[in-house]
Scaffold this motif. Structure first.
Motif, PDB file in Angstrom:
ATOM      1  N   GLN A  99      -5.580  -4.143   6.883  1.00 23.29           N
ATOM      2  CA  GLN A  99      -5.972  -4.932   5.725  1.00 23.29           C
ATOM      3  C   GLN A  99      -6.608  -4.048   4.652  1.00 23.29           C
ATOM      4  OE1 GLN A  99      -7.706  -4.545   8.433  1.00 23.29           O
ATOM      5  NE2 GLN A  99      -9.856  -4.986   8.167  1.00 23.29           N
ATOM      6  N   MET A 100      -7.400  -3.058   5.052  1.00 22.33           N
ATOM      7  CA  MET A 100      -8.014  -2.150   4.087  1.00 22.33           C
ATOM      8  C   MET A 100      -6.960  -1.233   3.472  1.00 22.33           C
ATOM      9  SD  MET A 100     -11.040  -3.137   3.840  1.00 22.33           S
ATOM     10  CE  MET A 100     -11.636  -1.846   2.756  1.00 22.33           C
ATOM     11  N   ARG A 101      -6.011  -0.825   4.281  1.00 26.88           N
ATOM     12  CA  ARG A 101      -4.921  -0.016   3.743  1.00 26.88           C
ATOM     13  C   ARG A 101      -4.188  -0.797   2.658  1.00 26.88           C
ATOM     14  NH1 ARG A 101       0.716   1.936   6.572  1.00 26.88           N
ATOM     15  NH2 ARG A 101       1.694   2.299   4.577  1.00 26.88           N
ATOM     16  N   ARG A 102      -3.858  -2.049   2.959  1.00 23.75           N
ATOM     17  CA  ARG A 102      -3.127  -2.889   1.996  1.00 23.75           C
ATOM     18  C   ARG A 102      -3.954  -3.103   0.730  1.00 23.75           C
ATOM     19  NH1 ARG A 102      -2.685  -6.681   5.154  1.00 23.75           N
ATOM     20  NH2 ARG A 102      -4.299  -8.034   4.339  1.00 23.75           N
ATOM     21  N   ILE A 103      -5.262  -3.382   0.872  1.00 25.98           N
ATOM     22  CA  ILE A 103      -6.125  -3.648  -0.279  1.00 25.98           C
ATOM     23  C   ILE A 103      -6.316  -2.400  -1.128  1.00 25.98           C
ATOM     24  CG2 ILE A 103      -8.513  -4.200  -0.944  1.00 25.98           C
ATOM     25  CD1 ILE A 103      -8.541  -6.093   1.553  1.00 25.98           C
ATOM     26  N   LEU A 104      -6.606  -1.278  -0.473  1.00 28.59           N
ATOM     27  CA  LEU A 104      -6.943  -0.059  -1.204  1.00 28.59           C
ATOM     28  C   LEU A 104      -5.733   0.754  -1.641  1.00 28.59           C
ATOM     29  CD1 LEU A 104      -9.945   1.162   0.965  1.00 28.59           C
ATOM     30  CD2 LEU A 104     -10.048   0.197  -1.343  1.00 28.59           C
ATOM     31  N   VAL A 105      -4.713   0.806  -0.793  1.00 29.99           N
ATOM     32  CA  VAL A 105      -3.588   1.702  -1.032  1.00 29.99           C
ATOM     33  C   VAL A 105      -2.370   0.963  -1.548  1.00 29.99           C
ATOM     34  CG1 VAL A 105      -2.016   3.325   0.112  1.00 29.99           C
ATOM     35  CG2 VAL A 105      -4.431   3.291   0.736  1.00 29.99           C
ATOM     36  N   GLY A 106      -2.181  -0.258  -1.086  1.00 29.29           N
ATOM     37  CA  GLY A 106      -0.989  -1.033  -1.421  1.00 29.29           C
ATOM     38  C   GLY A 106      -0.133  -1.198  -0.183  1.00 29.29           C
ATOM     39  N   GLY A 107       0.818  -2.096  -0.264  1.00 29.00           N
ATOM     40  CA  GLY A 107       1.601  -2.420   0.919  1.00 29.00           C
ATOM     41  C   GLY A 107       3.062  -2.038   0.869  1.00 29.00           C
ATOM     42  N   THR A 108       3.494  -1.354  -0.162  1.00 25.46           N
ATOM     43  CA  THR A 108       4.910  -1.003  -0.256  1.00 25.46           C
ATOM     44  C   THR A 108       5.211   0.277   0.520  1.00 25.46           C
ATOM     45  OG1 THR A 108       4.734   0.420  -2.205  1.00 25.46           O
ATOM     46  CG2 THR A 108       4.966  -1.976  -2.604  1.00 25.46           C
ATOM     47  N   ASP A 109       6.495   0.527   0.739  1.00 27.32           N
ATOM     48  CA  ASP A 109       6.902   1.768   1.402  1.00 27.32           C
ATOM     49  C   ASP A 109       6.474   2.985   0.586  1.00 27.32           C
ATOM     50  OD1 ASP A 109       8.014   0.349   3.486  1.00 27.32           O
ATOM     51  OD2 ASP A 109      10.082   0.538   2.757  1.00 27.32           O
ATOM     52  N   ASP A 110       6.564   2.882  -0.734  1.00 24.70           N
ATOM     53  CA  ASP A 110       6.129   3.992  -1.591  1.00 24.70           C
ATOM     54  C   ASP A 110       4.635   4.265  -1.417  1.00 24.70           C
ATOM     55  OD1 ASP A 110       8.676   4.390  -2.582  1.00 24.70           O
ATOM     56  OD2 ASP A 110       8.314   3.283  -4.445  1.00 24.70           O
ATOM     57  N   ASP A 111       3.846   3.185  -1.295  1.00 30.66           N
ATOM     58  CA  ASP A 111       2.410   3.351  -1.074  1.00 30.66           C
ATOM     59  C   ASP A 111       2.159   4.057   0.260  1.00 30.66           C
ATOM     60  OD1 ASP A 111       1.797   1.948  -3.449  1.00 30.66           O
ATOM     61  OD2 ASP A 111       1.808   0.024  -2.385  1.00 30.66           O
ATOM     62  N   GLY A 112       2.909   3.671   1.286  1.00 29.02           N
ATOM     63  CA  GLY A 112       2.766   4.301   2.593  1.00 29.02           C
ATOM     64  C   GLY A 112       3.143   5.767   2.568  1.00 29.02           C
ATOM     65  N   ALA A 113       4.201   6.105   1.855  1.00 29.95           N
ATOM     66  CA  ALA A 113       4.628   7.503   1.738  1.00 29.95           C
ATOM     67  C   ALA A 113       3.578   8.317   0.989  1.00 29.95           C
ATOM     68  CB  ALA A 113       5.979   7.589   1.036  1.00 29.95           C
ATOM     69  N   ARG A 114       3.019   7.727  -0.063  1.00 25.04           N
ATOM     70  CA  ARG A 114       1.977   8.425  -0.821  1.00 25.04           C
ATOM     71  C   ARG A 114       0.746   8.654   0.049  1.00 25.04           C
ATOM     72  NH1 ARG A 114       0.496   4.668  -4.140  1.00 25.04           N
ATOM     73  NH2 ARG A 114      -1.457   4.320  -3.054  1.00 25.04           N
ATOM     74  N   LEU A 115       0.352   7.645   0.821  1.00 27.15           N
ATOM     75  CA  LEU A 115      -0.812   7.782   1.692  1.00 27.15           C
ATOM     76  C   LEU A 115      -0.563   8.858   2.749  1.00 27.15           C
ATOM     77  CD1 LEU A 115      -3.611   6.932   2.653  1.00 27.15           C
ATOM     78  CD2 LEU A 115      -2.494   5.153   4.028  1.00 27.15           C
ATOM     79  N   ARG A 116       0.616   8.862   3.346  1.00 26.38           N
ATOM     80  CA  ARG A 116       0.947   9.892   4.346  1.00 26.38           C
ATOM     81  C   ARG A 116       0.804  11.275   3.723  1.00 26.38           C
ATOM     82  NH1 ARG A 116       4.384  10.777   9.098  1.00 26.38           N
ATOM     83  NH2 ARG A 116       4.457   8.526   9.281  1.00 26.38           N
ATOM     84  N   SER A 117       1.321  11.447   2.552  1.00 29.39           N
ATOM     85  CA  SER A 117       1.220  12.731   1.859  1.00 29.39           C
ATOM     86  C   SER A 117      -0.245  13.097   1.611  1.00 29.39           C
ATOM     87  CB  SER A 117       1.998  12.663   0.542  1.00 29.39           C
ATOM     88  OG  SER A 117       1.881  13.871  -0.154  1.00 29.39           O
ATOM     89  N   SER A 118      -1.049  12.117   1.233  1.00 27.90           N
ATOM     90  CA  SER A 118      -2.475  12.362   0.984  1.00 27.90           C
ATOM     91  C   SER A 118      -3.210  12.722   2.270  1.00 27.90           C
ATOM     92  CB  SER A 118      -3.122  11.132   0.343  1.00 27.90           C
ATOM     93  OG  SER A 118      -2.564  10.886  -0.931  1.00 27.90           O
ATOM     94  N   ILE A 119      -2.867  12.058   3.364  1.00 26.34           N
ATOM     95  CA  ILE A 119      -3.504  12.365   4.645  1.00 26.34           C
ATOM     96  C   ILE A 119      -3.144  13.783   5.076  1.00 26.34           C
ATOM     97  CG2 ILE A 119      -3.495  11.796   7.118  1.00 26.34           C
ATOM     98  CD1 ILE A 119      -3.235   8.811   6.225  1.00 26.34           C
ATOM     99  N   ARG A 120      -1.890  14.136   4.920  1.00 21.59           N
ATOM    100  CA  ARG A 120      -1.474  15.505   5.269  1.00 21.59           C
ATOM    101  C   ARG A 120      -2.221  16.527   4.410  1.00 21.59           C
ATOM    102  NH1 ARG A 120       4.852  15.925   5.242  1.00 21.59           N
ATOM    103  NH2 ARG A 120       4.441  17.872   6.320  1.00 21.59           N
ATOM    104  N   GLU A 121      -2.343  16.252   3.118  1.00 23.43           N
ATOM    105  CA  GLU A 121      -3.053  17.167   2.225  1.00 23.43           C
ATOM    106  C   GLU A 121      -4.525  17.286   2.621  1.00 23.43           C
ATOM    107  OE1 GLU A 121      -3.827  19.929  -0.702  1.00 23.43           O
ATOM    108  OE2 GLU A 121      -1.895  19.243   0.050  1.00 23.43           O
TER     109      GLU A 121
END
Length: 192
Positions: free
Chosen positions: A162-184
């Motif tokens: 729920q926090m991921r969806r609220i803060l980051v967004g729920g689309t596949d693009d949002d998930g890809a961006r978050l993955r990239s940020s976590i890796r960084e």
């Protein structure tokens, strides 16, 4: 007359218990529901696994062994290891739920089988210490703290969707961006 298969029954109980504990925790889980879902006699659960707390400990132990086997620490290839952790948690969200329930129910007073688990994590910490000693990753953060941070980075978005969806967004693009940020973030924590 059907032939009894104790191993199949144990497996069904274990699967039902995993779902029950992930959904309700230790206190909220009901042996009656586990038995019903597993199509097993309630008394068999006690005979095979002891009490409910011991069944939970065994369920969590198996989950932790599974993730350890599937995602061994690779402190020298952080991107790959973080990706495998992210993928594992996305496919197996019950692992983090079980850990959260354990923390909520046992708090800081100690958990069953804590020493065995500490030994397991010592091996993971050693992988970071070795990579630090070789100069592959930074030694600015103690290896045990680094492991804790990496595990948190890789698991938090699954643990609190729920926090991921609220803060980051729920689309596949949002998930890809978050993955990239976590890796960084993981790279920056370990870079020389």
């Amino acid at each position: 007359m059907s032939v009894r298969d104790p191993e199949a029954t144990k497996a069904r109980i274990f699967e039902a218990a995993t779902a029950e504990f992930a959904a309700y925790g230790i206190a909220g889980a009901r042996v009656d529901r586990i038995a019903r879902e597993a199509k097993a006699n309630k008394q068999l659960i006690y005979a095979y696994f002891g009490n409910k707390a011991e069944l939970f400990a065994q369920v969590l132990e198996k989950a932790l062994v599974d993730i350890a086997v599937s995602t061994p620490v690779d402190a020298e290839n952080i991107d790959d290891w973080i990706d495998r952790l992210l993928d594992y948690h996305a496919a197996h969200p019950h692992v983090l739920r079980l850990l959260f329930w354990e923390g909520l129910e046992y708090g800081t007073d100690g958990i069953p089988h804590e020493e065995e688990r500490r030994t397991h994590y010592d091996r993971k910490t050693a992988a970071f210490a070795t990579a630090q000693a070789k100069g592959v990753i930074s030694d600015a953060i103690p290896p045990q703290d680094l492991l804790f941070m990496m595990v948190a980075l890789a698991g938090w978005s699954t643990a609190v969707p729920q926090m991921r969806r609220i803060l980051v967004g729920g689309t596949d693009d949002d998930g890809a961006r978050l993955r990239s940020s976590i890796r960084e973030a993981a790279r920056r924590l370990t870079q020389q």
